[in-house]
Design an enzyme around this catalytic site. Structure first.
Site, PDB file in Angstrom:
ATOM      1  N   LYS A 185     -15.363   0.816  29.916  1.00 54.57           N
ATOM      2  CA  LYS A 185     -15.343   2.300  29.091  1.00 54.57           C
ATOM      3  C   LYS A 185     -14.559   3.335  30.038  1.00 54.57           C
ATOM      4  CE  LYS A 185     -17.266   6.013  28.624  1.00 54.57           C
ATOM      5  NZ  LYS A 185     -16.175   6.943  28.196  1.00 54.57           N
ATOM      6  N   GLU A 260     -20.731   4.945  42.219  1.00 48.00           N
ATOM      7  CA  GLU A 260     -19.954   5.616  43.019  1.00 48.00           C
ATOM      8  C   GLU A 260     -20.139   7.001  42.512  1.00 48.00           C
ATOM      9  OE1 GLU A 260     -17.896   7.774  44.569  1.00 48.00           O
ATOM     10  OE2 GLU A 260     -16.069   6.638  43.850  1.00 48.00           O
ATOM     11  N   CYS A 293     -13.508  12.618  44.327  1.00 48.15           N
ATOM     12  CA  CYS A 293     -15.083  12.795  44.780  1.00 48.15           C
ATOM     13  C   CYS A 293     -15.076  12.768  46.282  1.00 48.15           C
ATOM     14  CB  CYS A 293     -15.741  11.474  44.360  1.00 48.15           C
ATOM     15  SG  CYS A 293     -14.909   9.791  44.533  1.00 48.15           S
ATOM     16  N   GLU A 390     -20.685  19.947  43.978  1.00 44.67           N
ATOM     17  CA  GLU A 390     -19.277  19.346  43.926  1.00 44.67           C
ATOM     18  C   GLU A 390     -18.648  20.201  42.805  1.00 44.67           C
ATOM     19  OE1 GLU A 390     -19.254  15.316  41.962  1.00 44.67           O
ATOM     20  OE2 GLU A 390     -17.717  15.049  43.673  1.00 44.67           O
TER      21      GLU A 390
HETATM   22  P1  NAD Z   1     -19.076  11.958  34.074  1.00 46.72           P
HETATM   23  O1  NAD Z   1     -19.942  11.463  35.219  1.00 46.72           O
HETATM   24  O2  NAD Z   1     -19.748  12.914  32.981  1.00 46.72           O
HETATM   25  O3  NAD Z   1     -18.348  11.226  33.358  1.00 46.72           O
HETATM   26  C1  NAD Z   1     -17.997   9.844  34.044  1.00 46.72           C
HETATM   27  C2  NAD Z   1     -18.163   8.444  33.046  1.00 46.72           C
HETATM   28  O4  NAD Z   1     -19.101   8.588  32.497  1.00 46.72           O
HETATM   29  C3  NAD Z   1     -17.106   8.701  31.824  1.00 46.72           C
HETATM   30  O5  NAD Z   1     -16.491   7.542  31.442  1.00 46.72           O
HETATM   31  C4  NAD Z   1     -17.921   9.383  30.934  1.00 46.72           C
HETATM   32  O6  NAD Z   1     -17.519   9.160  29.356  1.00 46.72           O
HETATM   33  C5  NAD Z   1     -19.298   8.592  31.014  1.00 46.72           C
HETATM   34  N1  NAD Z   1     -20.361   9.307  30.513  1.00 46.72           N
HETATM   35  C6  NAD Z   1     -20.659  10.712  30.553  1.00 46.72           C
HETATM   36  N2  NAD Z   1     -21.882  10.865  29.974  1.00 46.72           N
HETATM   37  C7  NAD Z   1     -22.553   9.706  29.693  1.00 46.72           C
HETATM   38  C8  NAD Z   1     -23.831   9.210  29.309  1.00 46.72           C
HETATM   39  N3  NAD Z   1     -24.562  10.101  28.559  1.00 46.72           N
HETATM   40  N4  NAD Z   1     -24.013   7.848  29.043  1.00 46.72           N
HETATM   41  C9  NAD Z   1     -23.167   7.070  29.611  1.00 46.72           C
HETATM   42  N5  NAD Z   1     -21.830   7.267  30.090  1.00 46.72           N
HETATM   43  C10 NAD Z   1     -21.734   8.849  30.056  1.00 46.72           C
HETATM   44  O7  NAD Z   1     -18.051  12.836  34.950  1.00 46.72           O
HETATM   45  P2  NAD Z   1     -17.208  13.882  34.104  1.00 46.72           P
HETATM   46  O8  NAD Z   1     -17.678  14.567  33.221  1.00 46.72           O
HETATM   47  O9  NAD Z   1     -15.910  13.301  33.906  1.00 46.72           O
HETATM   48  O10 NAD Z   1     -17.081  14.867  35.306  1.00 46.72           O
HETATM   49  C11 NAD Z   1     -17.922  15.735  35.590  1.00 46.72           C
HETATM   50  C12 NAD Z   1     -18.155  15.687  37.327  1.00 46.72           C
HETATM   51  O11 NAD Z   1     -18.618  14.539  37.828  1.00 46.72           O
HETATM   52  C13 NAD Z   1     -17.049  16.331  37.870  1.00 46.72           C
HETATM   53  O12 NAD Z   1     -16.912  17.716  37.779  1.00 46.72           O
HETATM   54  C14 NAD Z   1     -17.228  15.868  39.032  1.00 46.72           C
HETATM   55  O13 NAD Z   1     -18.245  16.605  39.789  1.00 46.72           O
HETATM   56  C15 NAD Z   1     -17.874  14.437  39.148  1.00 46.72           C
HETATM   57  N6  NAD Z   1     -16.849  13.403  39.016  1.00 46.72           N
HETATM   58  C16 NAD Z   1     -16.975  12.562  39.848  1.00 46.72           C
HETATM   59  C17 NAD Z   1     -16.108  11.486  40.092  1.00 46.72           C
HETATM   60  C18 NAD Z   1     -15.907  10.556  41.075  1.00 46.72           C
HETATM   61  O14 NAD Z   1     -14.967  10.008  41.558  1.00 46.72           O
HETATM   62  N7  NAD Z   1     -17.052  10.611  41.963  1.00 46.72           N
HETATM   63  C19 NAD Z   1     -15.118  11.193  38.964  1.00 46.72           C
HETATM   64  C20 NAD Z   1     -15.166  12.192  37.986  1.00 46.72           C
HETATM   65  C21 NAD Z   1     -16.010  13.033  38.018  1.00 46.72           C
END
Ligand code: NAD
Ligand code: MN
Length: 488
Positions: A185, A260, A293, A390
């Site tokens: 996904k 991660e 990240c 972050e």
């Molecule tokens: P997120 O954690 O919301 O999304 C990551 C993945 O999880 C996406 O595919 C998303 O669709 C999925 N997801 C979101 N909510 C979910 C749920 N309730 N159940 C299952 N899957 C779910 O991250 P984001 O919204 O893309 O970004 C928010 C924050 O996350 C950023 O501002 C940053 O701080 C952090 N982030 C970290 C990384 C990293 O590489 N560690 C990457 C992107 C974002």
């Protein structure tokens, strides 16, 4: 001009990839995917829900049980994955343009770094497959105890939007290489892994082995996380959502969960360091719009050199003025979407209230889009929101310290522990500090070194498990002992 025209005309496939072909979501729903740097519609993407996840997991399970992939020899899987790497190389122009318009990132970053890396990672994992040996336990007597690795079964991968193609590869290729079937996904903002599945299919990965279900977190990610027939989840994203996957697993089938998550990596610069090199490295925090990240977002500087060093970092930051991501001299593009841009600006406004703004701090409009943010530098105490949370944007927070002990204490005072770095010419200090820093990776006189050769991942709430290196396979295999008794 040609690039911009192609960028507006290109219509990537937006349907889900299930069972070896592209299919619409069962409910027929789609959502729009925009180029954040222009506001233009890129494509309409399948909005998958639980029924689609079910279908993809069933396809994965069936292919796994049939053994069309799981029972190939490692050398056979290697051959097919090497073909995939060649296909990535052959499609590099299209892939990098797609990634640039999907994420808003500089075309240069995707063309010269991300896509060549993608092929490199695939090759590295592929080459490892027929070089991983099992063990024989030292039982003695008339016993032969074989310890072998077997695939866990169906792996669900959930990935973020900052390096959509590379993150899909970090998760899916070792999982596939080990013989698993995969349901990916991708982040809703960046469904480009659909192209990866199509290339994998073209390379010879059998139907059902690699499926991609685009959609939103709560609608697609959650049913995958809660699925009773998924054996393992590999996640990259926020700490908040990472914790939810632990809960999904606890409330369903106790699947493995590898996380991660976030980071707020400290970068310690001592007065005796090569300040020019250290300043150049410190400014890399603005790489990929700061949407990384592991990037060194907390810059801890020894008091005696603070003014001088800050001036040097500001000089380097100027090179990262936001530009049209397709222009040849762009080093910093658009934020991934307006919601995220708003979020980063809220942090910056909070920073203006509680810290000292040294550089940048404004949102910019370029062409038709207002999703651009200047590289921004704050000077702060260790306890402000900008110093602790972050932000995932082009924001650097500078904190001064007087002693080595203070620097270590501030560096470790975080819920995160992904990366850290230390700049000094004193070898004893470098090793002492590196040992004291709580992080998965510590750079000495360098920041944020990432390579297929070394493990990547964090401690504390940055997550568990490791991507990359041979350790990546640990996550997608379980140990099977076969104890054989024979007679004299
Ligand atoms: P997120 O954690 O919301 O999304 C990551 C993945 O999880 C996406 O595919 C998303 O669709 C999925 N997801 C979101 N909510 C979910 C749920 N309730 N159940 C299952 N899957 C779910 O991250 P984001 O919204 O893309 O970004 C928010 C924050 O996350 C950023 O501002 C940053 O701080 C952090 N982030 C970290 C990384 C990293 O590489 N560690 C990457 C992107 C974002
Ligand atoms: Mn997009």
């Amino acid at each position: 001009v040609v690039r911009s025209r192609i960028a507006t005309e290109i219509r990537p496939e937006g349907r889900a990839f299930i069972g070896g072909g592209f299919v619409s979501a069962r409910g027929g729903e789609v959502y729009p995917n925009y180029n954040p740097a222009t506001g233009a519609l890129i494509n309409e993407v399948a909005r998958c829900r639980a029924a689609d996840v079910d279908q993809a997991v069933n396809a994965a399970r069936q292919s796994f049980e049939q053994g069309v992939w799981s029972r190939l020899t490692p050398s056979e899987r290697k051959r097919i994955l090497l073909r995939l790497a060649d296909l990535i190389d052959a499609n590099i122009d299209e892939l990098s343009l797609l990634e640039s318009i999907d994420v808003g990132k500089p075309l240069l970053v995707s063309r010269d770094y991300e896509m060549p890396e993608a092929a490199t990672y695939v090759r590295w994992f592929a080459e490892a497959l027929d070089k991983l040996y099992g063990e024989i336990a030292p039982t003695g007597g008339t016993n032969l105890a074989l310890i072998q690795r077997e695939p866990v079964g169906v792996v669900g991968a959930v990935t973020p939007w900052n390096f959509p193609f590379d993150m899909a590869i970090w998760k899916c290729i070792p999982a596939l290489g080990a013989g698993n079937s995969v349901v990916l996904k991708p982040a809703e903002q960046t469904p480009s892994a659909l192209k990866l599945a199509a290339l994998a299919h073209e390379a010879g990965i059998p139907d059902g082995v690699f499926n991609v279900v685009p959609g939103f977190g709560a609608e697609t990610g959650e049913p995958l996380g809660r699925h009773e027939d998924v054996d393992c989840i590999a996640f990259t994203g926020s700490t908040e959502i990472g914790k939810r996957f632990l809960a999904y697993a606890a409330e369903s089938n106790m699947k493995l969960v590898w996380l991660e998550c976030g980071g707020k990596s400290p970068n310690l610069v001592f007065a005796d360091a090569d300040l020019d090199a250290a300043a150049r490295e410190a400014a890399k925090v603005f790489y990929n719009q700061g949407e990384v990240c592991s990037s060194p977002t907390r810059l801890l500087v020894e008091s005696s050199i603070k003014e001088d060093f800050l001036a040097r970092v500001v000089e380097h930051a100027r090179a990262y003025a936001p530009k049209d991501p397709l222009s040849a001299d762009c080093l910093l593009g658009a934020m991934v979407d307006t919601a995220h841009c708003d979020r980063v600006m809220r942090f910056i406004e909070a920073g203006k209230r509680e810290a000292n703004l040294v550089h940048g701090g404004r949102r910019l409009t370029i062409g038709a889009s207002s999703n651009f943010i200047e590289p921004t530098i704050f000077e702060s105490s260790p306890n402000t929101v900008v110093a602790r949370e972050e932000i995932f944007g082009p924001v650097l927070c500078v904190i001064e310290f007087a002693t080595e002990a203070e620097a270590i204490r501030v560096a470790n005072d975080s819920i995160y522990g992904l990366m850290a770095s230390v700049f000094t010419r004193d070898l004893d200090r470098a090793l002492r500090v590196a040992r004291a820093l709580r992080a998965g990776t510590v750079g000495v006189n360098v920041t944020d070194q990432i390579s297929p050769l070394v493990p990547f991942g964090g401690v504390r709430q940055s997550g568990n498990g490791r991507d990359n290196s041979l350790h990546a396979f640990d996550k997608y295999t379980s140990l099977k002992t076969t104890w054989i008794k024979y007679s004299n």
